[in-house]
Design a protein around this motif. Structure first.
Motif, PDB file in Angstrom:
ATOM      1  N   SER A 124      -5.251   8.940  14.843  1.00  0.00           N
ATOM      2  CA  SER A 124      -4.127   8.131  14.809  1.00  0.00           C
ATOM      3  C   SER A 124      -3.762   8.387  13.163  1.00  0.00           C
ATOM      4  N   VAL A 125      -2.717   7.858  12.802  1.00  0.00           N
ATOM      5  CA  VAL A 125      -1.987   7.762  11.449  1.00  0.00           C
ATOM      6  C   VAL A 125      -2.229   6.149  11.180  1.00  0.00           C
ATOM      7  N   GLN A 126      -3.066   5.746  10.236  1.00  0.00           N
ATOM      8  CA  GLN A 126      -3.145   4.273   9.815  1.00  0.00           C
ATOM      9  C   GLN A 126      -2.351   4.191   8.498  1.00  0.00           C
ATOM     10  N   VAL A 127      -1.539   3.160   8.572  1.00  0.00           N
ATOM     11  CA  VAL A 127      -0.380   2.551   7.542  1.00  0.00           C
ATOM     12  C   VAL A 127      -0.926   1.455   7.037  1.00  0.00           C
ATOM     13  N   ARG A 128      -1.057   1.143   5.674  1.00  0.00           N
ATOM     14  CA  ARG A 128      -1.455  -0.014   5.104  1.00  0.00           C
ATOM     15  C   ARG A 128      -0.193  -0.556   4.008  1.00  0.00           C
ATOM     16  N   ALA A 129       0.029  -1.788   3.913  1.00  0.00           N
ATOM     17  CA  ALA A 129       0.787  -2.203   2.827  1.00  0.00           C
ATOM     18  C   ALA A 129       0.046  -3.068   2.037  1.00  0.00           C
ATOM     19  N   PHE A 130       0.202  -3.117   0.697  1.00  0.00           N
ATOM     20  CA  PHE A 130      -0.475  -3.784  -0.251  1.00  0.00           C
ATOM     21  C   PHE A 130       0.608  -4.355  -1.417  1.00  0.00           C
ATOM     22  N   VAL A 131       0.137  -5.797  -1.644  1.00  0.00           N
ATOM     23  CA  VAL A 131       1.014  -6.169  -2.916  1.00  0.00           C
ATOM     24  C   VAL A 131       0.023  -6.702  -3.828  1.00  0.00           C
ATOM     25  N   GLN A 132       0.594  -6.652  -5.133  1.00  0.00           N
ATOM     26  CA  GLN A 132      -0.043  -7.141  -6.365  1.00  0.00           C
ATOM     27  C   GLN A 132       0.052  -8.508  -6.456  1.00  0.00           C
ATOM     28  N   GLY A 133      -1.413  -9.166  -6.628  1.00  0.00           N
ATOM     29  CA  GLY A 133      -1.443 -10.603  -6.736  1.00  0.00           C
ATOM     30  C   GLY A 133      -2.031 -10.908  -8.147  1.00  0.00           C
ATOM     31  N   ASN A 134      -2.021 -12.057  -8.421  1.00  0.00           N
ATOM     32  CA  ASN A 134      -2.686 -12.585  -9.556  1.00  0.00           C
ATOM     33  C   ASN A 134      -4.270 -11.982  -9.702  1.00  0.00           C
ATOM     34  N   LEU A 135      -4.782 -11.743  -8.754  1.00  0.00           N
ATOM     35  CA  LEU A 135      -6.354 -11.192  -8.710  1.00  0.00           C
ATOM     36  C   LEU A 135      -6.422  -9.942  -8.320  1.00  0.00           C
ATOM     37  N   GLY A 136      -5.342  -8.983  -8.204  1.00  0.00           N
ATOM     38  CA  GLY A 136      -5.483  -7.756  -7.716  1.00  0.00           C
ATOM     39  C   GLY A 136      -4.587  -7.402  -6.431  1.00  0.00           C
ATOM     40  N   TRP A 137      -4.921  -6.231  -5.989  1.00  0.00           N
ATOM     41  CA  TRP A 137      -4.108  -5.556  -4.751  1.00  0.00           C
ATOM     42  C   TRP A 137      -4.753  -6.390  -3.573  1.00  0.00           C
ATOM     43  N   THR A 138      -3.731  -6.742  -2.669  1.00  0.00           N
ATOM     44  CA  THR A 138      -4.176  -7.356  -1.413  1.00  0.00           C
ATOM     45  C   THR A 138      -3.605  -6.888  -0.107  1.00  0.00           C
ATOM     46  N   GLN A 139      -3.932  -6.302   0.734  1.00  0.00           N
ATOM     47  CA  GLN A 139      -3.496  -5.615   1.891  1.00  0.00           C
ATOM     48  C   GLN A 139      -3.020  -6.796   2.547  1.00  0.00           C
ATOM     49  N   VAL A 140      -1.439  -6.687   2.917  1.00  0.00           N
ATOM     50  CA  VAL A 140      -0.757  -7.517   3.760  1.00  0.00           C
ATOM     51  C   VAL A 140      -0.519  -7.212   5.189  1.00  0.00           C
ATOM     52  N   ARG A 141      -0.423  -5.866   5.565  1.00  0.00           N
ATOM     53  CA  ARG A 141      -0.076  -5.515   6.780  1.00  0.00           C
ATOM     54  C   ARG A 141      -0.564  -4.018   6.981  1.00  0.00           C
ATOM     55  N   GLN A 142      -0.622  -3.687   8.270  1.00  0.00           N
ATOM     56  CA  GLN A 142      -1.394  -2.571   8.700  1.00  0.00           C
ATOM     57  C   GLN A 142      -0.520  -2.318  10.267  1.00  0.00           C
ATOM     58  N   TRP A 143      -0.353  -0.914  10.391  1.00  0.00           N
ATOM     59  CA  TRP A 143       0.309  -0.367  11.494  1.00  0.00           C
ATOM     60  C   TRP A 143      -0.469   0.802  11.930  1.00  0.00           C
ATOM     61  N   THR A 144      -0.188   1.169  13.087  1.00  0.00           N
ATOM     62  CA  THR A 144      -0.798   2.600  13.619  1.00  0.00           C
ATOM     63  C   THR A 144       0.371   3.349  14.166  1.00  0.00           C
ATOM     64  N   LEU A 145       0.279   4.728  13.876  1.00  0.00           N
ATOM     65  CA  LEU A 145       1.263   5.694  14.227  1.00  0.00           C
ATOM     66  C   LEU A 145       0.476   6.743  14.922  1.00  0.00           C
ATOM     67  N   TRP A 146       1.441   7.752  15.670  1.00  0.00           N
ATOM     68  CA  TRP A 146       0.479   8.780  16.429  1.00  0.00           C
ATOM     69  C   TRP A 146       0.807  10.088  15.832  1.00  0.00           C
ATOM     70  N   LYS A 147       1.766  10.234  14.933  1.00  0.00           N
ATOM     71  CA  LYS A 147       2.124  11.441  14.221  1.00  0.00           C
ATOM     72  C   LYS A 147       2.513  11.043  12.734  1.00  0.00           C
ATOM     73  N   PRO A 148       1.937  12.052  11.766  1.00  0.00           N
ATOM     74  CA  PRO A 148       2.283  11.808  10.536  1.00  0.00           C
ATOM     75  C   PRO A 148       3.598  11.731   9.887  1.00  0.00           C
ATOM     76  N   PRO A 149       3.910  10.940   9.280  1.00  0.00           N
ATOM     77  CA  PRO A 149       5.276  11.035   8.520  1.00  0.00           C
ATOM     78  C   PRO A 149       5.407  12.130   7.608  1.00  0.00           C
ATOM     79  N   ALA A 150       6.809  12.550   7.558  1.00  0.00           N
ATOM     80  CA  ALA A 150       7.011  13.880   6.492  1.00  0.00           C
ATOM     81  C   ALA A 150       7.265  13.298   5.031  1.00  0.00           C
ATOM     82  N   THR A 151       8.000  12.120   5.141  1.00  0.00           N
ATOM     83  CA  THR A 151       8.365  11.647   3.967  1.00  0.00           C
ATOM     84  C   THR A 151       8.361   9.981   3.886  1.00  0.00           C
ATOM     85  N   LEU A 152       8.602   9.401   2.887  1.00  0.00           N
ATOM     86  CA  LEU A 152       8.492   8.040   2.488  1.00  0.00           C
ATOM     87  C   LEU A 152       9.300   7.346   3.337  1.00  0.00           C
ATOM     88  N   GLU A 153      10.641   7.857   3.069  1.00  0.00           N
ATOM     89  CA  GLU A 153      12.001   7.230   4.056  1.00  0.00           C
ATOM     90  C   GLU A 153      11.649   7.224   5.548  1.00  0.00           C
TER      91      GLU A 153
END
Length: 142
Positions: free
Chosen positions: A100-129
């Motif tokens: 699979s392709v795992q995707v994680r979203a992080f945001v910067q807080g007062n105490l550092g980076w925190t993961q806020v979301r995760q998705w699973t894809l079945w094919k790698p994306p070619a670009t950020l867009e």
């Protein structure tokens, strides 16, 4: 109900439920992300969380993509990421029987980076867009 553009919908991902009051997080905003194509371009703590240097291959590197395992190779490989001053989006391949392709979203807080979301894809994306479009947050009620 009016549908949001994918980039705006990603911006509305919101705050982590697990964050404490002393670690207020900024909303995840994909509009300001700049594409990165190497683990070295990610903040050190996020790269470490992903296992850089011991558990994840960099983009284009060798890894165990199937369940035929070479113990000298990692089971994961970085695909691409997006980074801004307050947000990071990372996609990586997870090898093994259930590739699979795992995707994680992080945001910067007062105490550092925190993961806020995760998705699973079945094919790698070619670009950020493409990645931002494929995670489809406009349809998930966030």
């Amino acid at each position: 109900m009016q549908r949001l553009a994918p980039s705006l919908a990603v911006a509305l991902l919101g705050l982590s439920v697990n964050a404490s009051a002393s670690d207020a997080l900024l909303p995840f905003d994909a509009r300001s992300l700049k594409e990165v194509q190497t683990l070295a371009a990610l903040p050190g703590s996020i790269a470490s969380t992903l296992g850089w240097h011991d558990g994840i291959a960099d983009r284009g590197g060798r890894f165990n993509s199937t369940d035929v395992v070479d113990p000298a190779l990692p089971m994961r490989r970085f695909v691409l990421g997006g980074i801004s001053a307050c947000c990071v989006l990372v996609a990586y391949e997870q090898g093994g029987r259930g590739y699979s392709v795992q995707v994680r979203a992080f945001v910067q807080g007062n105490l550092g980076w925190t993961q806020v979301r995760q998705w699973t894809l079945w094919k790698p994306p070619a670009t950020l867009e493409e990645l931002v479009k494929r995670i489809g947050v406009a349809d998930d009620g966030v």
